[in-house]
Design an enzyme around this catalytic site. Structure first.
Site, short mmCIF file in Angstrom:
data_model
loop_
_atom_site.label_atom_id
_atom_site.label_comp_id
_atom_site.label_asym_id
_atom_site.label_seq_id
_atom_site.Cartn_x
_atom_site.Cartn_y
_atom_site.Cartn_z
N LYS A 1 0.90 -1.45 -0.08
CA LYS A 1 0.12 0.14 -0.01
C LYS A 1 1.03 1.32 0.08
O LYS A 1 2.07 1.14 0.83
CB LYS A 1 -0.80 0.01 1.23
CG LYS A 1 -1.96 0.91 1.32
CD LYS A 1 -2.93 0.91 2.69
CE LYS A 1 -3.98 1.74 2.52
NZ LYS A 1 -4.66 1.86 3.83
N SER B 1 -9.87 1.72 2.72
CA SER B 1 -9.05 2.33 1.71
C SER B 1 -7.84 1.53 1.16
O SER B 1 -7.36 1.97 0.22
CB SER B 1 -8.33 3.56 2.66
OG SER B 1 -7.41 2.83 3.69
N SER C 1 -10.26 -0.68 6.78
CA SER C 1 -9.60 -0.40 5.45
C SER C 1 -9.04 -1.72 4.94
O SER C 1 -8.35 -1.61 3.66
CB SER C 1 -8.45 0.72 5.51
OG SER C 1 -9.25 1.85 5.60
#
Lengths: 104, 486
Positions: free
Chosen positions: B80, B155, B179
Site C-alpha cells: 500500500k 481504503s 480499511s
C-alpha cells in the site's frame, strides 16, 4: 440528500466553518465553505446520537494498547543524514529549508 | 503469458522456489506481465517497481540457491502506498506527497526486505487512507476485479484488488476503521487487521494513531498468516508496539474447531442488510457448527454508536497528524508571499475534498468549547464499545459476523453522500475502537458474483484463534474463489 441536509438544522455556521478553517490552516473557496457547512452539519447531527448514552461515570479511552510507555537509553541511534533529509525539500539553501520571510 | 506463476499461493511458490523448480525471476516476471495486462482497467497500483522488483528477485534467487531461505524469499508482494519505501516514491494517494521519495524504509518494509521479499509496486488507496472505496485517490479509483463498474472497497483497495487479480501473491494494507477487512471482503481475498500494537507502524504514514494498524492481504489464510508473522513484533522505533513474542501462526492452523465457542452478535444482523450477505454468512456459521464449533448468541449493545464515536476520534487524531503537511520540508509547496499563506495554500491545493472534510471535523471536535461535547464524548463511548467486547469474550472464543451489510457498490454510488459512505464501515469500526484482531475470509458470492466475506474477531492477541477458525472454514467449506474475468 444534499438539499434535505441543507434544509436540516444547521449545526455549524459559516462563520464557524471559517474559524475552524483558520485553525486548520486551510484556505477554502466560498463553495468549499458552503459544502463543508452542509457536510459538517450532517455529521454533527448524526453524532448527536451519542447523547442518548449516559456517560457521566464512564472513563474515556484514550489508548487501547498495553499500558505503560517503554523507556530507552537516550542515545543517538540514527546517523546524521542531512543531505538525505533535504532531498525532498521544496526549497533549500545550503543545509537549510528555505521559506518565505516570516518577520517583516 | 503461459506459465501463470502469479496465480500460485505463497505456500506453493515457496515450496517450488525451494525445490528450484521455478525462480523468483520467473515468478516476478509473471506478476509484472499480469500487471501490465490488467492495470489499464484496474488501477490497483500508483507506482510499479519493475526494475527494483527484478533486482530483488535476482538477489532472492541467489539466496535460494544457497539454501535455507526464509518463507517470503523471492515472493512478489504489493505494498500500500502509505508505507515509506527507501528510494521509491510514496504518495499516500495525495497530491501533497506526489513527489515525496522517503530516504528510509518503514520497519515492516525493512523486515520483509530482510526476508528477501520482492516489491512489485505501491498500491492505490484512498488519500491518507480516508475512505471506504478507493475513490478518494489523487491517482483515480481502483476498480473491482469482479466487476469493473464497482469499487474495490477502501481504503486499501489497491492492495486487495492486486491480490484478487493475481498481480502479486500477497500485499500489505492498513486498517483504521475497516480499511483491510472491507476491501478484502469486496474483492474476495483474506485480509487481517491484527491486534492494535501487534505490528510496528514506524514509517507508515499516520492517519489516526490510536486506531491505525498494519496487516496483510493474501489468497489463503495460511499465506496471510505467513506474512503477518514476518511483519509482526517489537520495534524500538515504535513505542506503541508490543514486546510480546510473535507466535508461529502457521502452527495454529490445525483445521480443528471442535469445542470452539463462536459468538454471533445480534446487532450485526440488522434490518436493511443485503439478504444474500446474511444468508451466506449464516450458512458459513452452520458449516462451522457442523465441524464441531458451538455458536452462542451474544450482544454488543453499543454497536450502533461506533461509527459516530469513530468519526470524532479518528478525525480529531487526523487533524493533528496531518498538521505536518505544511510545504516546508517535503511534498508540494504552493507559491505564497509569507509563511501563513504558504501553509494555507499548500494544504488547500494539496489535500482532496475528503481529507479536508475530516481535518475540518476533527479540528472542530477538538476546538475550544466543543472538546467535551464531541471528542471526549467519543472517547467515553469508546470505553463502552470496548466493554461490550470484554463481556462478550467471557462466553465465546471468537466472534463471527458479516464484514459489511452489502457487497461492493457501484463507482460513484456514495461519493456525494459522506455519511452513507461512512456507514459502509458499520461492522468493522468497533474492532478498531476496541483494538482487537479481526479478519475477513471469503465465504461466498452474491447473484452477480460479487464476493462476500466472513468476519472473525478475537480478544487482544488472539490472532491464532481467528486464524484457526478461518483456515478450518477455508479448508472444509469447499468454497473456491472463482478467478476474476479480466
Amino acid at each position: 440528500m444534499l438539499e434535505s441536509s441543507a434544509m436540516a438544522q444547521e449545526k455549524i455556521s459559516l462563520e464557524q466553518v471559517r474559524h475552524v478553517a483558520r485553525l486548520a490552516r486551510l484556505e477554502l473557496t466560498p463553495e468549499e465553505e458552503r459544502r463543508l457547512q452542509i457536510d459538517m452539519s450532517e455529521m454533527l447531527g448524526y453524532v448527536d446520537k451519542l447523547n442518548e448514552l449516559e456517560t457521566d461515570m464512564v472513563e474515556p479511552t484514550a489508548q487501547v494498547g498495553e499500558s505503560g510507555t517503554p523507556v530507552r537509553e537516550d542515545v543517538v541511534t540514527n546517523r546524521p543524514a542531512a543531505e538525505a533529509m533535504l532531498t525532498n525539500a521544496p526549497a533549500r539553501e545550503g543545509f537549510f529549508f528555505k521559506v518565505p520571510k516570516i518577520i517583516e | 503469458m503461459g506459465s501463470d506463476l502469479n496465480r500460485l499461493t505463497i505456500t506453493e511458490a515457496r515450496d517450488r522456489l525451494r525445490r528450484r523448480e521455478i525462480t523468483s525471476r520467473e515468478l516476478t516476471r509473471d506478476c509484472l506481465e499480469r500487471i501490465a495486462a490488467v492495470e489499464p482497467r484496474l488501477n490497483a497500483f500508483i507506482t510499479v517497481c519493475e526494475d527494483e522488483a527484478m533486482a530483488q528477485a535476482e538477489e532472492a534467487d541467489r539466496r535460494l540457491g544457497q539454501g535455507d531461505a526464509p518463507n517470503l524469499c523471492g515472493i512478489p508482494l504489493g505494498i500500500k502506498d502509505i508505507y515509506c519505501t527507501r528510494g521509491v516514491r510514496t504518495t499516500c494517494a495525495s497530491r501533497i506527497l506526489g513527489n515525496f521519495t522517503p530516504p528510509f524504509d518503514a520497519t515492516v518494509i525493512e523486515k520483509l526486505r530482510a526476508e528477501g521479499a520482492v516489491f512489485v509496486g505501491k498500491a492505490n488507496l484512498d488519500e491518507f487512507a480516508m475512505g471506504s472505496s478507493t475513490e478518494n485517490s489523487a491517482f483515480g479509483p481502483t476498480r473491482n476485479p469482479y466487476d469493473l463498474e464497482r469499487v474495490a472497497g477502501g481504503s486499501s483497495g489497491g492492495s486487495a484488488a492486486a491480490v484478487a487479480a493475481d498481480e502479486c501473491l500477497a500485499a500489505l494494507g492498513t486498517d483504521t476503521g475497516g480499511s483491510i477487512r472491507l476491501p478484502a471482503s469486496f474483492c474476495g481475498v483474506v485480509g487481517i487487521k491484527p491486534t492494535y500494537s501487534r505490528v510496528s507502524r514506524y514509517g507508515v504514514i499516520a492517519y489516526a494513531s490510536t486506531l491505525d494498524q498494519v496487516g496483510p492481504f493474501a489468497r489463503t489464510v495460511r499465506d496471510a498468516a505467513m506474512v503477518l508473522r514476518a511483519a509482526a513484533g517489537a520495534d524500538p522505533r515504535d513505542s506503541t508496539c508490543s514486546a510480546r513474542p510473535v507466535p508461529d501462526y502457521e502452527r495454529a492452523l490445525t483445521g480443528e474447531v471442535r469445542g470452539m465457542r463462536i459468538g454471533v452478535p445480534t446487532e450485526y444482523f440488522v434490518e436493511g442488510m443485503d439478504a444474500t450477505v446474511e444468508r451466506t454468512v449464516r450458512d458459513a456459521l452452520k458449516k462451522l457448527e457442523a465441524m464441531g464449533a458451538r455458536t452462542v448468541e451474544i450482544s454488543l449493545p453499543h454497536t450502533g454508536y461506533a461509527v459516530a464515536a469513530y468519526y470524532l476520534i479518528a478525525t480529531a487524531e487526523a487533524s493533528a497528524n496531518l498538521a505536518r503537511y505544511d510545504g516546508v520540508r517535503y511534498g508540494m509547496r504552493a507559491s505564497a508571499d509569507n509563511n501563513i499563506e504558504l501553509y494555507n495554500r499548500t494544504r488547500a491545493q494539496g489535500f482532496g475534498a475528503e481529507v479536508k472534510r475530516r481535518i475540518m471535523l476533527g479540528t472542530f471536535a477538538l476546538s475550544a468549547g466543543y472538546y467535551d461535547a464531541y471528542y471526549l464524548k467519543g472517547q467515553k463511548v469508546r470505553t463502552l464499545i470496548r466493554r461490550d467486547f470484554e463481556r462478550a469474550f467471557e462466553s465465546c472464543d471468537v466472534v463471527a459476523a458479516p464484514v459489511t451489510p452489502t457487497t461492493a457498490f457501484r463507482l460513484g454510488e456514495k461519493t456525494d453522500d459522506p455519511l452513507q459512505m461512512y456507514l459502509s464501515d458499520i461492522f468493522t469500526i468497533s474492532v478498531n475502537l476496541a483494538g482487537l484482531p479481526g479478519m475477513s475470509v471469503p465465504c461466498g458470492a452474491d447473484g452477480r458474483g460479487m464476493p462476500i466475506g466472513l468476519q472473525l474477531i478475537g480478544p487482544p492477541f488472539a490472532e491464532e484463534a481467528i486464524l484457526r477458525a478461518g483456515d478450518a472454514w477455508e479448508r472444509s467449506s469447499g468454497f473456491a474463489r472463482p478467478a476474476p474475468q479480466l
